[in-house]
Design an enzyme around this catalytic site. Structure first.
Site, PDB file in Angstrom:
ATOM      1  N   SER A  44       1.718   1.444  -0.102  1.00 10.92           N
ATOM      2  CA  SER A  44       1.326   0.352  -0.825  1.00 10.92           C
ATOM      3  C   SER A  44       1.734   0.254  -2.258  1.00 10.92           C
ATOM      4  O   SER A  44       0.985   1.682  -2.235  1.00 10.92           O
ATOM      5  CB  SER A  44      -0.283   0.072  -0.370  1.00 10.92           C
ATOM      6  OG  SER A  44      -0.510  -1.461  -0.751  1.00 10.92           O
ATOM      7  N   GLY A  62       0.765  -1.543  -4.585  1.00  7.57           N
ATOM      8  CA  GLY A  62      -0.205  -2.792  -5.212  1.00  7.57           C
ATOM      9  C   GLY A  62       0.817  -3.500  -5.594  1.00  7.57           C
ATOM     10  O   GLY A  62       1.766  -4.627  -4.676  1.00  7.57           O
ATOM     11  N   ALA A  63       0.926  -4.665  -6.706  1.00  5.67           N
ATOM     12  CA  ALA A  63       1.417  -5.616  -6.706  1.00  5.67           C
ATOM     13  C   ALA A  63       2.842  -5.477  -7.050  1.00  5.67           C
ATOM     14  O   ALA A  63       3.613  -6.894  -6.601  1.00  5.67           O
ATOM     15  CB  ALA A  63       1.747  -6.199  -8.851  1.00  5.67           C
ATOM     16  N   GLY A  73       4.595  -4.212  -4.076  1.00  4.35           N
ATOM     17  CA  GLY A  73       4.938  -4.909  -2.642  1.00  4.35           C
ATOM     18  C   GLY A  73       5.015  -2.986  -1.883  1.00  4.35           C
ATOM     19  O   GLY A  73       3.833  -2.039  -2.041  1.00  4.35           O
ATOM     20  N   GLY A 117      -5.366  -4.442   1.642  1.00  5.79           N
ATOM     21  CA  GLY A 117      -4.419  -3.443   2.156  1.00  5.79           C
ATOM     22  C   GLY A 117      -4.717  -3.545   3.182  1.00  5.79           C
ATOM     23  O   GLY A 117      -3.933  -3.313   4.116  1.00  5.79           O
ATOM     24  N   ASP A 118      -5.883  -4.520   4.041  1.00  6.93           N
ATOM     25  CA  ASP A 118      -6.278  -4.371   5.222  1.00  6.93           C
ATOM     26  C   ASP A 118      -5.124  -5.267   5.392  1.00  6.93           C
ATOM     27  O   ASP A 118      -5.125  -5.634   7.011  1.00  6.93           O
ATOM     28  CB  ASP A 118      -8.176  -4.808   4.909  1.00  6.93           C
ATOM     29  CG  ASP A 118      -8.555  -4.048   4.681  1.00  6.93           C
ATOM     30  OD1 ASP A 118      -8.144  -2.508   4.990  1.00  6.93           O
ATOM     31  OD2 ASP A 118      -9.350  -3.808   3.760  1.00  6.93           O
TER      32      ASP A 118
END
Length: 310
Positions: free
Chosen positions: A217, A219-220, A222, A248-249
């Site tokens: 992950s 973050g913003a 992708g 994230g979940d």
């Protein structure tokens, strides 16, 4: 049935304040309470996508009763939490509505006895017999062995149940060695695991440590994914501003739903990124803005080996 495991369940309490300032008192404008912990958030998103989900982990005390009472009103989610003598933790999120920033306070959780851990392992193995996939999520409460996830991964693999591991630190390092099907670390967790701050190199290193598929992950920016089938990058069309708690979940829920539906990897990643972005616009973790999700899922750019735009 998809099984999610949250060993350190929580009652998530979210406070909204107009402006969060240290060393002052605040008037709370809105309060919400939800069953929490990463696996429970994953379960609620999966249920909203139409999947049958069973949740397990530990639950105890008055806080645990509150979690279980609320789960009874969550359509599509079956409660298989194991009772313990200690009290389930609380997590406090304070949302600054002026900036959208969130401050998180996480309690450690109850101390699990050896007998409680042993009983859980037996119940977990029984639940796996009817599971199409399992997600092992979050931190370990006190008393649970640091190698707990490695053991749970091996149990799932012995029963041919695909397993996704989403944790951090030493539990992740040991869990990866047990060869989970998927791990989903964020960039910091991946760097801690591999010693590399280059996401591409870090995914290769994590795969060499035992993970079949690594979904990082960013973050913003992708998701980055790699396995024996190829390597892909999934990027949202624009940055979404809001509360990132639980994003994230929701990505984990997208990956799991895509796994059991046997979607191609580009489609799984597009779903995961769209759900993650739609969760940023939702008021609490474990929920997502469906209109935003349905709009974004067709706009996610997925590039890489054997990838096409989803």
């Amino acid at each position: 049935m998809i099984l999610t495991v949250t060993l350190n369940t929580a009652l998530d309490i979210t406070y909204h304040v107009r402006s969060l300032r240290p060393h002052t008192s605040h008037r709370v404008t809105e309060v919400t309470e939800r069953p929490g912990g990463k696996g429970l958030n994953v379960a609620r998103v999966l249920a909203a996508l139409g999947h049958e989900v069973t949740v397990t982990g530990f639950s105890g005390g008055a806080t645990g009763r509150a979690v279980r009472d609320q789960l009874t009103h969550t359509p599509g989610v079956v409660d298989a939490l194991a009772p313990v003598t200690g009290s389930t933790r609380r997590t406090i999120a304070v949302v600054d509505t002026a900036t959208g920033d969130t401050t998180q306070l996480n309690e450690p959780g109850p101390t699990i006895t050896p007998a409680e851990w042993s009983a859980f392992q037996e119940a977990y193995e029984h639940l796996l017999c009817s599971a199409s996939a399992v997600a092992l999520c979050g931190s370990l409460p006190p008393g649970v062995p640091v190698g707990a996830y490695a053991h749970l991964v091996r149990t799932a693999r012995a029963l041919a149940v695909p397993v996704l591991l989403d944790t951090s630190g030493e539990p992740l390092r040991r869990g990866v060695a047990a060869r989970p099907d998927i791990i989903k670390p964020n960039a910091d967790e991946l760097a801690e695991l591999t010693g590399s701050h280059d996401p591409l190199q870090a995914t290769r290193n994590a795969r060499r440590r035992g993970a079949h598929t690594v979904v990082a992950s960013l973050g913003a920016e992708g998701l980055l994914a790699a396995n024996t089938e190829g390597r892909w990058r999934a990027t949202p069309p624009r940055r979404v501003h809001g509360n990132p708690t639980g994003a994230g979940d929701s990505a984990v829920a997208g990956l799991l739903s895509g796994l059991v539906e046997q979607l191609p990897w580009p489609e799984r990643l597009a779903r995961a990124v769209a759900l993650s972005a739609a969760t940023v616009l939702a008021p609490v973790a474990g929920e997502f803005d469906r209109a935003v999700y349905e709009t974004l899922v067709g706009q996610i750019a997925v590039t890489g080996d054997d990838a096409t735009a989803a």
